[in-house]
Design a protein around this motif. Structure first.
Motif, mmCIF file in Angstrom:
data_model
loop_
_atom_site.group_PDB
_atom_site.id
_atom_site.type_symbol
_atom_site.label_atom_id
_atom_site.label_comp_id
_atom_site.label_asym_id
_atom_site.label_seq_id
_atom_site.Cartn_x
_atom_site.Cartn_y
_atom_site.Cartn_z
ATOM 1 N N ALA A 2 -15.599 7.621 47.762
ATOM 2 C CA ALA A 2 -14.234 7.378 48.274
ATOM 3 C C ALA A 2 -14.079 5.393 47.641
ATOM 4 O O ALA A 2 -11.860 5.909 47.225
ATOM 5 C CB ALA A 2 -13.620 7.796 49.670
ATOM 6 N N SER A 3 -14.660 4.364 47.501
ATOM 7 C CA SER A 3 -13.995 3.899 47.529
ATOM 8 C C SER A 3 -14.043 3.584 45.829
ATOM 9 O O SER A 3 -13.387 2.793 45.801
ATOM 10 C CB SER A 3 -15.099 2.517 47.707
ATOM 11 O OG SER A 3 -16.667 2.441 47.358
ATOM 12 N N ASP A 223 -13.620 20.672 42.643
ATOM 13 C CA ASP A 223 -15.015 20.420 42.923
ATOM 14 C C ASP A 223 -15.360 19.430 43.420
ATOM 15 O O ASP A 223 -17.005 18.478 43.172
ATOM 16 C CB ASP A 223 -15.595 20.363 41.010
ATOM 17 C CG ASP A 223 -14.412 19.463 40.458
ATOM 18 O OD1 ASP A 223 -13.348 18.527 41.696
ATOM 19 O OD2 ASP A 223 -15.093 19.106 39.950
ATOM 20 N N GLY A 224 -14.835 18.539 44.247
ATOM 21 C CA GLY A 224 -15.291 16.927 45.296
ATOM 22 C C GLY A 224 -15.185 16.129 44.332
ATOM 23 O O GLY A 224 -14.826 14.863 45.216
ATOM 24 N N ARG A 300 -22.548 12.525 36.691
ATOM 25 C CA ARG A 300 -22.713 11.368 35.987
ATOM 26 C C ARG A 300 -22.229 10.121 37.069
ATOM 27 O O ARG A 300 -21.925 8.885 37.272
ATOM 28 C CB ARG A 300 -21.834 11.424 34.770
ATOM 29 C CG ARG A 300 -22.272 12.266 34.050
ATOM 30 C CD ARG A 300 -21.165 11.895 32.659
ATOM 31 N NE ARG A 300 -20.677 12.964 32.321
ATOM 32 C CZ ARG A 300 -19.710 13.472 31.607
ATOM 33 N NH1 ARG A 300 -19.046 12.778 31.980
ATOM 34 N NH2 ARG A 300 -19.013 15.096 31.645
ATOM 35 N N MET A 301 -20.831 11.193 38.014
ATOM 36 C CA MET A 301 -20.060 10.385 38.985
ATOM 37 C C MET A 301 -20.677 9.746 39.865
ATOM 38 O O MET A 301 -20.100 8.403 40.061
ATOM 39 C CB MET A 301 -18.950 11.011 39.459
ATOM 40 C CG MET A 301 -17.606 11.832 38.641
ATOM 41 S SD MET A 301 -16.676 10.454 37.296
ATOM 42 C CE MET A 301 -15.804 9.628 38.715
ATOM 43 N N LYS A 302 -22.601 10.133 40.415
ATOM 44 C CA LYS A 302 -22.811 9.954 41.521
ATOM 45 C C LYS A 302 -23.710 8.492 40.753
ATOM 46 O O LYS A 302 -23.709 7.411 41.552
ATOM 47 C CB LYS A 302 -23.621 10.872 41.581
ATOM 48 C CG LYS A 302 -23.294 11.634 42.570
ATOM 49 C CD LYS A 302 -24.633 13.103 42.761
ATOM 50 C CE LYS A 302 -23.923 13.753 43.339
ATOM 51 N NZ LYS A 302 -25.529 15.660 43.865
ATOM 52 N N GLN A 303 -23.720 9.038 39.018
ATOM 53 C CA GLN A 303 -24.512 7.726 38.836
ATOM 54 C C GLN A 303 -23.813 6.541 39.184
ATOM 55 O O GLN A 303 -24.165 5.096 39.399
ATOM 56 C CB GLN A 303 -25.295 7.741 37.718
ATOM 57 C CG GLN A 303 -25.797 6.896 36.770
ATOM 58 C CD GLN A 303 -25.556 6.081 35.320
ATOM 59 O OE1 GLN A 303 -24.081 6.236 35.267
ATOM 60 N NE2 GLN A 303 -26.207 4.821 35.482
ATOM 61 N N HIS A 304 -22.473 6.336 38.293
ATOM 62 C CA HIS A 304 -21.010 5.635 38.271
ATOM 63 C C HIS A 304 -20.992 5.034 39.579
ATOM 64 O O HIS A 304 -21.059 3.768 39.232
ATOM 65 C CB HIS A 304 -20.260 6.265 37.700
ATOM 66 C CG HIS A 304 -20.474 6.586 36.341
ATOM 67 N ND1 HIS A 304 -21.233 6.457 35.808
ATOM 68 C CD2 HIS A 304 -19.683 7.453 35.451
ATOM 69 C CE1 HIS A 304 -21.263 7.217 34.612
ATOM 70 N NE2 HIS A 304 -19.538 7.872 34.146
#
Length: 467
Positions: A2-3, A223-224, A300-304
């Motif tokens: 969320a940040s 999808d979160g 990819r979003m987790k990695q970013h």
């Protein structure tokens, strides 16, 4: 996560006006210092004029196509009495793009005149005689039976795969879908195996339907990740909140390694040296259709997230958001669309690298496009004169320093080039890259992704195409 981004409430207005700003072309020569020059006066150097405020959208305002709350009931009733079309996933992504104004000043799926201008000129001429860039057709295919059901109706209702009303398309025009010409002019080849072509064109209908789009509700995917899908208006609000006096955009569809980070942080440093007070980075991963062997958006979003958590990029000067467009892999043609859409989001600088939006030839063992043509085309493209293009400086792994650094041609033996294919192969095999190539947290996400394929019984992943 969320940040990583801040959400805003959409305004009910259908458009937002912004003050006009005069912009310059930025040229980053890998072998020289940062320099600025007017596109129309390439031989004359002049001092950069640093200005406050955001670049205006194409056409002077954002063209948002969401129905006002007070009209939604009437639109839902109207949809029950007109012909209906069921949208594919990619069709829905284009509705998303159009509804939020990424394609401003386009007001819906293209009619034939807009389609032909896009296909042949890569731009649209507006009523006042000015031109805006538009390099990819944004069209809605229908088949013979759908065309027959529409008949003489001037409107159609668009429904998603779950039979939920998405939008109404009004003042419609139906015209032939010249598939071969569209493919040839967009990709420069009609070779089999082009991912977007196989997904969205080959088996699509032989007709295209264009018209004015009225979207009932903001597009959500549940999808979160919807909180990261910031519209151009929301991004502009965030840049204004952060007092950004320059916005530089970086698009990617791959995990961020330290070479990417070096390019982004060095760009900010150079902009500061030129007089800007607070340049803000828009890290903008593509979130629409991608080919099967690309790393999925959620991973990819987790990695970013890990890249920001590990301090590789500064969260205070970085906005991470998802760009909803489908990916064509159409090289120099497509990169114009990527750049144009970021103007509408408030970016006045666009970082472009080697072979942007490119891929390997689907049949022959070579790249489909010349690696330098994308950045060259962007510097000349009609309708993109206001955008400052930032070509990549080449980054590679410096073995003497143990980190990613700008390539020094005087000592090539000291540098290791780790391609996207090599990176993915290491991750698939659970091996580690050299220390300093990617932050440990980010690398672990990539390894976990490929481990998840094996554990799900889908361990045979096609060899990835270099990005």
């Amino acid at each position: 996560m969320a940040s990583m981004a801040v959400l805003f409430v959409k305004t009910p207005d259908s458009s937002h006006s912004f003050p006009q700003l005069r912009k310059t072309q930025l040229n980053l020569n890998p072998n020289s210092s940062l320099s600025f020059h007017s596109r129309n006066e390439k031989k004359s150097r002049r001092q950069l004029r640093v200005s406050c405020g955001l670049i205006e959208p194409d056409g002077g305002k954002l063209t948002e196509l969401l129905v006002r709350e007070s009209l939604k009931n009437d639109k839902n009733k109207e949809a029950m009495s007109i012909p209906r079309i069921k949208l594919s996933r990619i069709d829905l992504e284009w509705v998303h793009v159009l509804s939020e104004g990424w394609a401003s000043p386009l007001r819906g799926f293209m009619r034939e005149s807009e389609f032909l201008q896009t296909l042949h000129f890569n731009c649209l001429r507006l009523e006042d005689g000015s031109m805006v860039n538009m390099s990819l057709p944004i069209v809605l295919p229908i088949d013979d039976s759908q065309k027959q059901r529409i008949g003489e109706s001037t409107k159609v209702a668009l429904f998603d795969s779950a039979d939920k009303l998405v939008a109404i398309l009004s003042n419609i025009e139906i015209y032939k879908h010249p598939k071969e010409e569209r493919i040839a002019r967009t990709w420069g080849t009609i070779a089999p195996g082009l991912p977007y072509v196989e997904e969205a064109i080959t088996n699509a209908g032989n007709w295209l339907i264009g018209g004015d789009l009225e979207v009932i509700e903001p597009i959500k995917y549940n999808d979160g990740l919807d909180r990261f899908r910031l519209s151009p208006a929301e991004l502009r609000e965030e840049f204004t909140r952060r007092n950004a006096d320059a916005v530089f955009a970086f698009q990617l569809r791959n995990p961020v390694h330290n070479g990417h980070a070096l390019l982004m942080t060095d760009t900010r440093r150079r902009l500061l040296e030129k007089g800007y007070k607070n340049p803000v980075l828009l890290l903008h991963p593509l979130g629409g259709f991608t080919k099967a062997d690309d790393v999925p958006l959620s991973w990819r979003m987790k990695q970013h997230e890990k890249v920001l958590e590990d301090g590789v990029l500064d969260p205070e000067t970085t906005v991470v958001a998802i760009f909803p467009s489908p990916m064509h892999y159409a090289g120099p043609t497509e990169v114009q669309w990527h750049a144009k859409a970021r103007i509408n989001a408030g970016a006045d600088y666009y970082i472009v690298g080697r072979d942007p939006a490119g891929m390997s030839h689907p049949v022959e063992k070579r790249d489909l496009y010349d690696a330098d043509h994308g950045k060259k085309v962007l510097s000349m493209a009609p309708g993109l004169e206001r955008l400052n293009i930032l070509p990549f400086r080449v980054a590679a792994y410096d073995k003497t320093q143990g980190k990613m650094a700008f390539f020094d041609p005087s000592r090539p033996q000291d540098f290791l080039f780790i391609s996207g294919t090599k990176m993915r192969t290491l991750a698939k095999n659970g091996e580690n890259p050299p220390d300093g190539f990617m932050c440990p947290g980010g690398w672990k996400v990539l390894v976990d992704y490929y481990d998840s394929l094996v554990s799900s019984g889908n361990g045979k992943v096609r060899e990835a195409v270099p990005a």
